[in-house]
Design an enzyme around this catalytic site. Structure first.
Site, mmCIF file in Angstrom:
data_model
loop_
_atom_site.group_PDB
_atom_site.id
_atom_site.type_symbol
_atom_site.label_atom_id
_atom_site.label_comp_id
_atom_site.label_asym_id
_atom_site.label_seq_id
_atom_site.Cartn_x
_atom_site.Cartn_y
_atom_site.Cartn_z
ATOM 1 C CG HIS A 291 42.833 64.260 59.044
ATOM 2 N ND1 HIS A 291 43.711 64.288 60.101
ATOM 3 C CD2 HIS A 291 43.049 63.092 58.405
ATOM 4 C CE1 HIS A 291 44.441 63.193 60.100
ATOM 5 N NE2 HIS A 291 44.061 62.435 59.090
ATOM 6 C CG ASP B 263 44.378 66.707 56.775
ATOM 7 O OD1 ASP B 263 44.560 67.588 57.639
ATOM 8 O OD2 ASP B 263 43.465 66.774 55.932
ATOM 9 C CE1 TYR C 134 48.521 64.774 76.122
ATOM 10 C CE2 TYR C 134 47.620 66.547 74.795
ATOM 11 C CZ TYR C 134 47.801 65.202 75.028
ATOM 12 O OH TYR C 134 47.267 64.309 74.148
ATOM 13 C CD GLU D 268 44.073 71.360 49.457
ATOM 14 O OE1 GLU D 268 43.770 71.764 48.304
ATOM 15 O OE2 GLU D 268 43.966 70.178 49.809
#
Ligand SMILES: [Zn+2]
Ligand SMILES: [Zn+2]
Length: 392
Positions: free
Chosen positions: A100, A105, A300, A373
């Site tokens: 990841h 994630d 895209y 985090e």
């Protein structure tokens, strides 16, 4: 909004736990089956309605309120990248060659966190909230947004607004980056086959050397962006892969060049494509070779943040304690979040996770990419607050 942040802090450990679980078991585009299972299980435990296998491995959660207000969709992508992880974290990827490395994630974990916050505050919502867990964002033109839309993810109930965020070390931890209007580029991909006539490296005069011609083609392409496109318009051409030849002394018949164009303006893009075709084929001809030029058909669209909606999102972000909101510059990266924006107006924004004191400095897609985090709670809270702002 300090009480709301305290709520987010209360579930912070769970968000991090989920993120690490997904990080250890990364799955490539359209193979996100274990990730989808984990998402479905978590959503059900929160009392959220769940639809699985939407457009492949996609999952749609629905927080139903029974109220007639606007329907808001929040989107996270789920796929990992073919990268061998080298980050020094204890929850390293257990899958060889898969990581990841773009932080998807973290996106899944933050959206699950937002789902937890919203399901507790369901009474405050004036309309339904959809949670879109999308496969395969990193899949060139064949991203997972379109199959999800084709499978009805934006209908029944019909989505009025769509929002998503991306984590990035381009911004300092706890900083939201947001921009009104065109935000991220249209990414095009091309294959150029330079055709010559192979032979012995000692006798180039008896060949048409496609390696030599390819070198000129690469230079000519830079001339297109440097000399033929208006320098005031964001535009780039990069040749990222050169394939040809087998040995030191054999001139091959063919060389394959693969690359990308990034643009915002439809007219500039189509003119540039014409320039490329002319510059490449005339360069090949000049040295006696020939070529084929192919552009990938499905690409895209530009990520376009509807200005009025985005101004409202920015004002929500500014209220989140301990964070900062800045105007982000235009970005030449592509994102198939843009496909959802073609169905409903909405905003894509960034959340910074760059923190040198924790070693979170490497760019997204690096084998050493690391997420701070501590910002995940802010991301989860921002999604929940944006949903509360618009679902009314
Ligand atoms: Zn990426
Ligand atoms: Zn990404």
């Amino acid at each position: 909004m300090h009480d709301q942040l305290r709520e987010a802090e209360r579930i912070e450990n769970r968000i991090i736990e989920l993120r690490r679980a997904i990080h250890q078991k990364p799955e490539l585009a359209y193979h996100e089956t274990a990730t989808a299972r984990l998402i479905a299980k978590e959503l059900r435990s929160l009392g959220v309605e769940v639809r699985t296998k939407v457009g492949g491995t996609g999952v749609v959660g629905l927080i139903r309120t029974g109220k007639p207000g606007k329907v808001v969709a929040l989107r996270a992508d789920m796929d990992a990248l073919p990268v061998q992880e080298e980050a020094d974290v204890e929850f390293r990827s257990r899958k060889k060659g898969v990581m990841h490395a773009c932080g998807h994630d973290a996106h899944v974990a933050m959206l699950l966190g937002a789902a937890a916050l919203l399901s507790r505050r369901r009474k405050e919502l004036g309309g339904d909230v959809k949670l879109l867990f999308q496969p395969a964002e990193e899949n060139g033109g064949k991203g997972g947004a379109k199959p999800m839309i084709d499978a009805g993810a934006m209908d029944d109930p019909k989505v009025d607004y769509v929002f998503g965020l991306h984590i990035s070390t381009d911004f300092v931890s706890g900083t939201f980056g947001i921009r009104e209007g065109p935000f991220m580029a249209k990414p095009d991909a091309f294959d150029i086959r330079v055709k010559g006539r192979g032979g012995h490296g000692a006798a180039p005069h008896r060949t048409v050397d496609p390696v030599y011609i390819a070198a000129h083609v690469i230079i000519a392409l830079q001339g297109v962006s440097g000399r033929l496109v208006n320098p005031m318009s964001p535009f780039v051409i990069s040749v990222c892969s050169v394939k040809g030849g087998t040995k030191h002394n054999i001139i091959p018949d063919e060389v394959l060049l693969q690359g990308t164009i990034r643009s915002f303006d439809r007219k500039i893009r189509s003119k540039a494509v014409e320039h490329i075709k002319r510059a490449v084929s005339s360069t090949c001809q000049a040295y006696g070779g020939s070529c084929t030029i192919e552009f990938q058909k499905e690409t895209y669209p530009v990520v376009y943040n509807e200005p009025r909606v985005t101004a409202r999102v920015a004002s929500v972000l500014r209220r989140i304690p301990k964070t900062r909101t800045v105007e982000a510059g235009m970005r030449l990266g592509g994102e198939d979040f843009s496909r959802f924006q073609q169905k409903a107006p909405g905003t894509f924004y960034y959340l910074g996770c760059n923190n040198p004191s924790k070693g979170c400095i490497e760019p997204n897609h690096s084998s050493r990419f690391k997420v701070d985090e501590a910002v995940l709670k802010y991301g989860a809270l921002s999604l929940a607050e944006v949903a509360l702002e618009f679902a009314r």
